[in-house]
Design a protein around this motif. Structure first.
Motif, PDB file in Angstrom:
ATOM      1  N   PRO A 192       3.539 -45.543  25.577  1.00  0.00           N
ATOM      2  CA  PRO A 192       3.597 -46.844  24.881  1.00  0.00           C
ATOM      3  C   PRO A 192       3.119 -47.990  25.778  1.00  0.00           C
ATOM      4  O   PRO A 192       3.413 -48.025  26.972  1.00  0.00           O
ATOM      5  N   GLU A 193       2.342 -48.901  25.200  1.00  0.00           N
ATOM      6  CA  GLU A 193       1.852 -50.114  25.865  1.00  0.00           C
ATOM      7  C   GLU A 193       0.780 -49.847  26.921  1.00  0.00           C
ATOM      8  O   GLU A 193       0.377 -50.753  27.640  1.00  0.00           O
ATOM      9  N   GLU A 194       0.316 -48.603  27.059  1.00  0.00           N
ATOM     10  CA  GLU A 194      -0.721 -48.306  28.042  1.00  0.00           C
ATOM     11  C   GLU A 194      -2.104 -48.386  27.404  1.00  0.00           C
ATOM     12  O   GLU A 194      -2.268 -48.124  26.216  1.00  0.00           O
ATOM     13  N   ILE A 195      -3.092 -48.707  28.226  1.00  0.00           N
ATOM     14  CA  ILE A 195      -4.476 -48.678  27.762  1.00  0.00           C
ATOM     15  C   ILE A 195      -4.837 -47.239  27.404  1.00  0.00           C
ATOM     16  O   ILE A 195      -4.458 -46.298  28.100  1.00  0.00           O
ATOM     17  N   SER A 196      -5.553 -47.047  26.288  1.00  0.00           N
ATOM     18  CA  SER A 196      -5.870 -45.683  25.865  1.00  0.00           C
ATOM     19  C   SER A 196      -7.108 -45.673  24.987  1.00  0.00           C
ATOM     20  O   SER A 196      -7.572 -46.716  24.518  1.00  0.00           O
ATOM     21  N   TRP A 197      -7.621 -44.466  24.757  1.00  0.00           N
ATOM     22  CA  TRP A 197      -8.795 -44.251  23.918  1.00  0.00           C
ATOM     23  C   TRP A 197      -8.499 -43.112  22.931  1.00  0.00           C
ATOM     24  O   TRP A 197      -7.731 -42.193  23.237  1.00  0.00           O
ATOM     25  N   GLN A 198      -9.144 -43.195  21.779  1.00  0.00           N
ATOM     26  CA  GLN A 198      -8.982 -42.137  20.792  1.00  0.00           C
ATOM     27  C   GLN A 198      -9.804 -40.913  21.209  1.00  0.00           C
ATOM     28  O   GLN A 198     -10.944 -41.039  21.639  1.00  0.00           O
ATOM     29  N   SER A 199      -9.200 -39.741  21.067  1.00  0.00           N
ATOM     30  CA  SER A 199      -9.873 -38.493  21.403  1.00  0.00           C
ATOM     31  C   SER A 199      -9.480 -37.434  20.370  1.00  0.00           C
ATOM     32  O   SER A 199      -8.571 -37.662  19.562  1.00  0.00           O
ATOM     33  N   PRO A 200     -10.109 -36.275  20.401  1.00  0.00           N
ATOM     34  CA  PRO A 200      -9.701 -35.196  19.481  1.00  0.00           C
ATOM     35  C   PRO A 200      -8.263 -34.736  19.706  1.00  0.00           C
ATOM     36  O   PRO A 200      -7.690 -34.048  18.853  1.00  0.00           O
ATOM     37  N   TRP A 201      -7.660 -35.110  20.832  1.00  0.00           N
ATOM     38  CA  TRP A 201      -6.300 -34.682  21.162  1.00  0.00           C
ATOM     39  C   TRP A 201      -5.296 -35.825  21.029  1.00  0.00           C
ATOM     40  O   TRP A 201      -4.155 -35.729  21.474  1.00  0.00           O
ATOM     41  N   GLY A 202      -5.747 -36.922  20.424  1.00  0.00           N
ATOM     42  CA  GLY A 202      -4.896 -38.089  20.234  1.00  0.00           C
ATOM     43  C   GLY A 202      -5.239 -39.202  21.202  1.00  0.00           C
ATOM     44  O   GLY A 202      -6.173 -39.097  22.006  1.00  0.00           O
ATOM     45  N   GLN A 203      -4.494 -40.299  21.133  1.00  0.00           N
ATOM     46  CA  GLN A 203      -4.715 -41.428  22.050  1.00  0.00           C
ATOM     47  C   GLN A 203      -4.379 -41.006  23.475  1.00  0.00           C
ATOM     48  O   GLN A 203      -3.359 -40.362  23.716  1.00  0.00           O
ATOM     49  N   GLY A 204      -5.247 -41.390  24.400  1.00  0.00           N
ATOM     50  CA  GLY A 204      -4.970 -41.022  25.785  1.00  0.00           C
ATOM     51  C   GLY A 204      -5.998 -41.599  26.728  1.00  0.00           C
ATOM     52  O   GLY A 204      -6.781 -42.487  26.371  1.00  0.00           O
ATOM     53  N   ARG A 205      -6.019 -41.073  27.940  1.00  0.00           N
ATOM     54  CA  ARG A 205      -6.961 -41.517  28.971  1.00  0.00           C
ATOM     55  C   ARG A 205      -7.242 -40.344  29.893  1.00  0.00           C
ATOM     56  O   ARG A 205      -6.492 -39.358  29.918  1.00  0.00           O
ATOM     57  N   PRO A 206      -8.322 -40.405  30.651  1.00  0.00           N
ATOM     58  CA  PRO A 206      -8.691 -39.251  31.477  1.00  0.00           C
ATOM     59  C   PRO A 206      -7.789 -39.061  32.680  1.00  0.00           C
ATOM     60  O   PRO A 206      -7.184 -40.010  33.186  1.00  0.00           O
ATOM     61  N   GLY A 207      -7.703 -37.815  33.141  1.00  0.00           N
ATOM     62  CA  GLY A 207      -7.108 -37.545  34.443  1.00  0.00           C
ATOM     63  C   GLY A 207      -8.057 -38.034  35.527  1.00  0.00           C
ATOM     64  O   GLY A 207      -9.234 -38.327  35.271  1.00  0.00           O
ATOM     65  N   TRP A 208      -7.555 -38.089  36.745  1.00  0.00           N
ATOM     66  CA  TRP A 208      -8.344 -38.668  37.838  1.00  0.00           C
ATOM     67  C   TRP A 208      -9.569 -37.818  38.166  1.00  0.00           C
ATOM     68  O   TRP A 208     -10.671 -38.328  38.351  1.00  0.00           O
ATOM     69  N   HIS A 209      -9.408 -36.501  38.229  1.00  0.00           N
ATOM     70  CA  HIS A 209     -10.468 -35.645  38.762  1.00  0.00           C
ATOM     71  C   HIS A 209     -11.695 -35.585  37.860  1.00  0.00           C
ATOM     72  O   HIS A 209     -12.825 -35.496  38.349  1.00  0.00           O
ATOM     73  N   ILE A 210     -11.490 -35.643  36.561  1.00  0.00           N
ATOM     74  CA  ILE A 210     -12.586 -35.428  35.620  1.00  0.00           C
ATOM     75  C   ILE A 210     -13.658 -36.513  35.718  1.00  0.00           C
ATOM     76  O   ILE A 210     -14.841 -36.264  35.501  1.00  0.00           O
ATOM     77  N   GLU A 211     -13.236 -37.725  36.067  1.00  0.00           N
ATOM     78  CA  GLU A 211     -14.186 -38.845  36.030  1.00  0.00           C
ATOM     79  C   GLU A 211     -15.372 -38.632  36.969  1.00  0.00           C
ATOM     80  O   GLU A 211     -16.520 -38.906  36.615  1.00  0.00           O
ATOM     81  N   CYS A 212     -15.103 -38.124  38.179  1.00  0.00           N
ATOM     82  CA  CYS A 212     -16.194 -37.967  39.142  1.00  0.00           C
ATOM     83  C   CYS A 212     -17.138 -36.835  38.745  1.00  0.00           C
ATOM     84  O   CYS A 212     -18.351 -36.934  38.944  1.00  0.00           O
ATOM     85  N   SER A 213     -16.590 -35.766  38.191  1.00  0.00           N
ATOM     86  CA  SER A 213     -17.454 -34.688  37.698  1.00  0.00           C
ATOM     87  C   SER A 213     -18.413 -35.221  36.643  1.00  0.00           C
ATOM     88  O   SER A 213     -19.610 -34.901  36.651  1.00  0.00           O
ATOM     89  N   VAL A 214     -17.886 -36.023  35.730  1.00  0.00           N
ATOM     90  CA  VAL A 214     -18.701 -36.556  34.638  1.00  0.00           C
ATOM     91  C   VAL A 214     -19.766 -37.495  35.171  1.00  0.00           C
ATOM     92  O   VAL A 214     -20.955 -37.377  34.827  1.00  0.00           O
ATOM     93  N   MET A 215     -19.377 -38.437  36.020  1.00  0.00           N
ATOM     94  CA  MET A 215     -20.336 -39.447  36.468  1.00  0.00           C
ATOM     95  C   MET A 215     -21.365 -38.881  37.451  1.00  0.00           C
ATOM     96  O   MET A 215     -22.532 -39.273  37.427  1.00  0.00           O
ATOM     97  N   ALA A 216     -20.950 -37.944  38.298  1.00  0.00           N
ATOM     98  CA  ALA A 216     -21.910 -37.328  39.222  1.00  0.00           C
ATOM     99  C   ALA A 216     -22.978 -36.554  38.457  1.00  0.00           C
ATOM    100  O   ALA A 216     -24.178 -36.689  38.729  1.00  0.00           O
ATOM    101  N   THR A 217     -22.555 -35.739  37.488  1.00  0.00           N
ATOM    102  CA  THR A 217     -23.539 -34.935  36.747  1.00  0.00           C
ATOM    103  C   THR A 217     -24.357 -35.790  35.784  1.00  0.00           C
ATOM    104  O   THR A 217     -25.538 -35.522  35.566  1.00  0.00           O
ATOM    105  N   LYS A 218     -23.747 -36.835  35.215  1.00  0.00           N
ATOM    106  CA  LYS A 218     -24.470 -37.691  34.276  1.00  0.00           C
ATOM    107  C   LYS A 218     -25.588 -38.449  34.978  1.00  0.00           C
ATOM    108  O   LYS A 218     -26.723 -38.522  34.484  1.00  0.00           O
TER     109      LYS A 218
END
Length: 466
Positions: A192-218
């Motif tokens: 509750p009250e946290e910044i979040s985004w809609q996803s297929p798994w509900g409102q949420g936000r990314p874990g820390w590790h995934i962001e670098c994998s995504v941005m490095a490969t992108k």
């Protein structure tokens, strides 16, 4: 031939790039909820120095370093400061640029932010689920660590040893959601009250590790030349990045893994960190210490070695920098009465070769700077000669500047006093008041050439150095 110490193999290896004369390099950047401390600056300066050397050796470096702008610490700090996450992170991104510009760190080719890559993060997580490497659990998504058979190859840890440690680290709530204590979060359900985004798994936000994998490969491709960061990121952050990335692409994520050593502080050489509360921010230190001294202090220790932060070591760096500057000024002064032409400077090539040999050995800046001191001594001796030649002076100074620029040090660049800048701004304000816009624009252009950026605000004109 450049050799680098690859954390993945624990060996020095010949450096071979995926594309001729190009380097793709990803460096884990700061989590922007506070000013960076000297430990953060160590990583930034170490890999800027390596980038500069690669460019000196003729490579084009595509250098990507991210900003983590969604994180538990950021959310907590935003609540404590009564700021939105966007407001807080923007403030400290601007502070990061201000502080690292002062330290003469070249800006990255790109500084991607997590918030700007949310669609790609969600797509990446969905792909891992589809391949069976991840699973949703009550709004979270976890990575099946055991399914990636090479897990632990970067940090050299066995899955059994990791399992013993993991079972004591997870809380009961996480344990209930996970299939295995070793599994780690790719996506977190919103609180509750946290910044979040809609996803297929509900409102949420990314874990820390995934962001670098995504941005490095992108931004750099599915396989990159260099992935770098602090020694503390080796496990679990970089280990998890490898698992995620290679599980998704089926390709090797990075050919070379580089990790810088810690900055230590105090009699017991404790690692400097925000969590221990023993840190010194660059923002505060810049108010007391010449940024060139800070840069020189950090840049002249080989990146894998620890650095002890102390006033004594800062003073030593300051004294050594003064000696190097004196050698430059002594020789430059002789240009006024130098004769045209040149005399024998054949040993300059030998000095250049010696410098390259030192730096090619895993960016050994300590041996590299020793060669610079050798050249400084030669410059001092030459400046004392009764007869000197202009071309010889120019060649000496040119080589000196080339080598020092790799450490982020520049002599001969005119420094402008704050009083000079303020006087020009006052004149510009007066010209604007009198509607003399031609003169106003002339002064703005003059300040830009001096490396000064103006910001006209409701409270008056602010300025900062590029």
């Amino acid at each position: 031939m450049i050799k680098v110490y690859n954390t993945l193999t624990n060996e020095k290896e010949e450096f071979k790039t995926l594309k001729p004369n190009e380097v793709s390099m990803y460096v884990c950047g700061p989590t922007v909820y506070n000013y960076i401390h000297i430990g953060n600056a160590r990583s930034t300066i170490a890999f800027d120095t390596i980038r500069r050397y690669l460019e000196y050796r003729g490579y084009h470096v595509n250098y990507v370093s991210n900003f983590t702008d969604v994180d538990d610490k950021i959310i907590k700090a935003s609540q404590e400061n009564n700021l939105s996450v966007n407001e807080l992170t923007q403030k400290f991104i601007e502070a990061f640029y201000e502080d690292t510009d002062a330290l003469n760190v070249q800006r990255a080719t790109m500084n991607p932010r997590v918030m700007d890559n949310m669609d790609e993060i969600i797509e990446f997580v969905a792909a891992l689920i589809e391949k069976g490497y991840a699973y949703p659990a009550q709004g979270d998504v976890y990575f099946r660590t055991r399914k990636f058979q090479e897990y632990g190859k970067l940090s050299g840890q066995s899955i059994d040893d990791l399992e013993l440690g993991a079972s004591s680290r997870v809380n009961d709530n996480d344990q209930d959601k996970k299939e295995d204590p070793l599994d780690f979060a790719l996506w977190k359900a919103a609180k509750p009250e946290e910044i979040s985004w809609q996803s297929p798994w509900g409102q949420g936000r990314p874990g820390w590790h995934i962001e670098c994998s995504v941005m490095a490969t992108k931004y750099l491709g599915e396989t990159i030349d260099i992935h770098a960061g602090g020694q503390d990121l080796e496990f679990p952050h970089h280990e998890n990045e490898i698992a995620q990335s290679e599980a998704k692409t089926g390709k090797k994520f990075a050919n070379y893994w580089l990790h810088n050593g810690f900055v230590t502080i105090g009699e017991n050489d404790e690692k400097m960190s925000k969590s221990l509360g023993n840190f010194v921010t660059v923002h505060d230190l810049l108010k007391e210490v010449d940024p060139k001294v800070i840069r020189f202090f950090i840049a002249t220790t080989q990146y894998r070695r620890p650095i002890q932060y102390s006033q004594k070591n800062l003073d030593e760096a300051n004294n050594n920098l003064k000696k190097l500057k004196t050698a430059y000024e002594n020789l430059e002064y002789r240009m006024a009465n130098a004769l045209e032409g040149t005399d024998d400077e054949s040993d300059l090539q030998a000095i250049k070769d010696k410098f390259t040999e030192a730096m090619d050995d895993d960016f050994n800046v300590q041996n590299g700077i020793a060669v610079v001191y050798e050249l400084a001594k030669k410059m001092n001796l030459y400046s004392e000669k009764e007869t000197v030649f202009a071309e010889t002076i120019q060649k000496m100074i040119s080589l000196y500047n080339q080598m020092l620029s790799i450490f982020g040090i520049e002599f001969g660049k005119k420094e402008f006093l704050d009083d000079e800048i303020e006087a020009l701004i006052a004149e510009r304000n007066e010209a604007r008041k009198n509607k003399n816009f031609e003169r106003s624009d002339e002064i703005r252009d003059q300040l830009q050439e001096m490396g000064i950026i103006l910001e006209d605000t409701a409270q008056g004109t602010r300025w900062k150095k590029k």
